[in-house]
Every structure is written in structure tokens, then in C-alpha cells.
Motif scaffolding. Structure first.
Motif, PDB file in Angstrom:
ATOM      1  N   HIS A 270      73.840 -12.622  75.802  1.00  0.00           N
ATOM      2  CA  HIS A 270      73.692 -11.267  75.301  1.00  0.00           C
ATOM      3  C   HIS A 270      75.054 -10.598  75.120  1.00  0.00           C
ATOM      4  O   HIS A 270      76.025 -10.965  75.778  1.00  0.00           O
ATOM      5  CB  HIS A 270      72.836 -10.443  76.265  1.00  0.00           C
TER       6      HIS A 270
ATOM      7  N   HIS B 145      64.611  -2.241  78.352  1.00  0.00           N
ATOM      8  CA  HIS B 145      64.241  -3.004  77.157  1.00  0.00           C
ATOM      9  C   HIS B 145      62.861  -2.597  76.668  1.00  0.00           C
ATOM     10  O   HIS B 145      62.136  -1.859  77.345  1.00  0.00           O
ATOM     11  CB  HIS B 145      64.282  -4.504  77.462  1.00  0.00           C
TER      12      HIS B 145
ATOM     13  N   GLY C 228      63.819 -13.801  74.070  1.00  0.00           N
ATOM     14  CA  GLY C 228      64.864 -12.980  73.460  1.00  0.00           C
ATOM     15  C   GLY C 228      64.393 -11.617  73.010  1.00  0.00           C
ATOM     16  O   GLY C 228      65.138 -10.882  72.375  1.00  0.00           O
TER      17      GLY C 228
ATOM     18  N   SER D 259      63.591 -13.144  67.141  1.00  0.00           N
ATOM     19  CA  SER D 259      64.826 -13.667  67.715  1.00  0.00           C
ATOM     20  C   SER D 259      64.801 -15.186  67.876  1.00  0.00           C
ATOM     21  O   SER D 259      65.774 -15.870  67.602  1.00  0.00           O
ATOM     22  CB  SER D 259      65.084 -12.997  69.066  1.00  0.00           C
TER      23      SER D 259
ATOM     24  N   SER E 123      64.358  -7.658  69.370  1.00  0.00           N
ATOM     25  CA  SER E 123      65.721  -8.149  69.571  1.00  0.00           C
ATOM     26  C   SER E 123      66.663  -7.650  68.483  1.00  0.00           C
ATOM     27  O   SER E 123      66.282  -7.499  67.318  1.00  0.00           O
ATOM     28  CB  SER E 123      65.716  -9.678  69.562  1.00  0.00           C
TER      29      SER E 123
END
Length: 332
Positions: A299, A105, A121, A17, A126
Motif C-alpha cells: 500500500h 476503509h 485489496g 483491484s 481500492s
């Protein structure tokens, strides 16, 4: 970590990312194909962020650069290299979570598996890395269109549990104000698929597509044809009666026994809410100390708004790979 997609048409993806660039190396593409840079760029533009206040505000031009495998605008049969540079990184936005795990995540699992993670990121986890899929898949899309007249038709069918298209934007704006995110669903239809693509038992066309789609960031489910609704149907309701001019219905989603029936390939993809939100949540740090976390940065409040070109590209790669693998191509 598996970064290769396909068996004949092989796509190796790379990049992070907040790294210097993202890209793909394609091995197995036949020689002689005209590579239309404008069509690839068009798909990249559909995917790129920063186009409205409803998506990530990261401003990336995502300008295509071809580094190998092309001569006189045609493929040479050697590995085809495509890259896009990251130009609008703001890595300091993630400094405050460098030792904390974002709920939902891949931070936690990446750290547990590799004992290191790129917190900028999300690094390799990502959704930014889907640039590589679009680079490769866009080539497949226009090859499939030019040779087989295969078309893709896709639309967002649900945002935050709401199926009313006119209220999507309103719901997303409200969610942004609340520092939260929304899940979504996307309907995909692929027309003019040739008969006979797919290999039972374990390389069914829907199996290969499902494996690839489930490999995309934030995808949690996929269903073909009548999908989960078929558990409430009788056989006489779910079966697609066959006539000399075709099928009466398409509850099968264009697949019978793992092989394409010649009907439209029809499926729905369900995407979870974006994990990175600025609402305060509970988590732990690298030392298992309980902490509060507030994720800053740029985001997407709803991933479904930008996922369609990614899904279509991924499916195009699978279909083209199967065509080459099972010798349905005009080359043989």
C-alpha cells in the motif's frame, strides 16, 4: 453504485483491484479525434505503483489496450473502450482480513450496504480503480491542450502536516518504519481556461469539479482560491479588483458565480492518510466480535505521491464535458 462520470462526455468505469482488468467505456466523444496512445500511456506511467520505495511496491506495467471506438487512430464517434490488465495480484495477502473490517476503509460500509465485499485489496473501493479515470482523463487532457492550450500545473504542497518539500521523503520513510501512513495536500492550477464555462446555480464549474474530486479515493476536502482563509478576510481584501488588462489577484480561484472568469483555475485537494496500514489496530469482524487487525499487502504510505495524474485526469473530464455541454467547442 454510481460508476458513470459526465453528462455529454460520459465515462463508465469498471473493474476491481484484484480482478482480471480495469477500464472505462467512453460515450459521447466526438468523431475525428486523433488518439495518441503514447500520451495516454505516459499518464498511466505517472500514476502506476512500484516506481520507488516510497509508494506501493505492487509491480504493474499498466499497459494500455484499446478495444473499441478507434479506426485509423481516430475516434469514430462510437463508444471508446480502454482497458488495463492486472498482472501482479497477491490476493492471499488479504486472506487474514477477509472477515475483519479495516479501520478507516470502506470495508465496513460496503458490507453493510451490499451484504458482501471483495476483501482482495478492497475490490471496487481500492484506489487501483483510478486507472479508469486516468484512461479517460488523459484523452481529455491532450484534447484540451491541443485545441484550447489548456495546461495543468500541480505539486504536492503538504505531507503529514509538513510543508517543507525537502523533508517529505524523510518523513515518509520514517512513517513506513513505524508501519503507519501520512495525509497530504496537492495544489492544482489549470491555465488558459476559456471564459464562461460553468452553469449557475447547481452546475457551477467548482461544484462539478468538487463532486468529481470528492468521488476519488481518500479525498476529504477541496478548496478554491483563498479557500478557508477567506473567513478571515475583509471584502476589500478578498475581492479581485478588475482592470482592462485583467484581474489584480485570484482569490476567487478563477471562478465567479460558478462561471470561469478566464483566470487560472486554482484549487487545493486534501487527502487522508492511507487506511491500510500494518500497525495493529482495533476492529470488529462480520459477527461484531472485537478483534485486532494487522493489514498486510502493498500500500502507499502517502497517497499524495501518486494522486496528481488522477486529479488532473478527473478535472480534465469535467472541463471537457462542460465545454461540450455548453457548446464552447469548435464543433458548433
Amino acid at each position: 453504485m454510481s460508476n458513470i462520470l459526465g453528462s455529454v462526455f460520459k465515462v463508465l468505469t469498471f473493474g476491481e483491484s484484484h480482478g482480471k482488468l480495469l477500464g472505462c467505456l467512453i460515450d459521447g466523444i466526438p468523431s475525428g479525434f486523433y488518439v495518441n496512445k503514447h500520451k495516454i500511456q505516459k499518464e498511466l506511467n505517472l500514476r502506476k505503483p512500484g516506481k520507488s520505495n516510497l509508494v506501493s511496491l505492487r509491480k504493474e506495467k499498466d499497459k494500455l489496450k484499446i478495444i473499441s471506438g478507434i479506426f485509423c487512430n481516430r475516434t469514430t464517434g462510437t463508444p471508446l473502450g480502454l482497458i488495463v490488465y492486472n498482472k501482479n495480484k497477491r490476493s492471499l495477502d488479504y486472506k487474514n482480513i477477509s472477515k475483519k473490517f479495516r479501520p478507516g476503509h470502506a470495508d465496513y460500509t460496503y458490507y453493510k450496504k451490499y451484504n458482501i465485499r471483495d476483501y482482495r485489496g478492497g475490490g471496487r473501493s481500492s484506489a487501483r480503480t483510478t486507472v479508469s479515470i486516468v484512461l479517460a482523463g488523459s484523452i481529455c487532457k491532450y484534447i484540451l491542450k491541443d485545441i484550447y492550450c489548456i495546461d495543468f500545473f500541480s505539486f504536492i504542497s503538504c505531507v503529514g502536516g509538513n510543508v517543507n518539500y525537502n523533508s517529505f521523503s524523510k518523513n515518509i520513510k520514517k512513517t513506513i518504519k513505524n508501519k503507519d501512513s501520512l495525509g497530504s495536500s496537492v495544489n492544482i492550477l489549470v491555465g488558459n481556461i476559456p471564459n464562461g464555462i460553468g452553469e449557475p446555480l447547481f452546475e457551477k464549474i467548482e461544484s462539478e469539479i468538487s463532486k468529481t474530486i470528492m468521488g476519488l479515493n481518500a479525498v476529504k476536502a477541496i478548496e478554491f482560491g483563498s479557500g478557508i482563509k477567506c473567513n478571515s478576510y475583509k471584502g476589500s481584501e478578498n475581492n479581485d479588483n478588475i482592470y482592462k488588462h485583467g484581474f489584480k489577484s485570484n482569490n476567487s480561484g478563477g471562478v465567479l458565480g460558478g462561471i470561469s472568469s478566464g483566470q487560472n483555475l486554482k484549487f487545493t485537494v486534501h487527502i487522508k492518510p492511507t487506511s491500510s496500514i500494518s500497525k495493529i489496530q482495533d476492529t470488529i469482524d462480520n459477527n461484531l466480535v472485537e478483534e485486532k487487525i494487522e493489514t498486510t499487502g502493498r500500500h502507499d504510505p502517502c497517497i499524495g505521491l501518486r494522486i496528481i495524474p488522477i486529479i488532473e485526469s478527473a478535472v480534465a473530464i469535467v472541463i471537457f464535458d462542460l465545454i461540450l455541454k455548453h457548446k464552447f467547442s469548435f464543433f458548433f
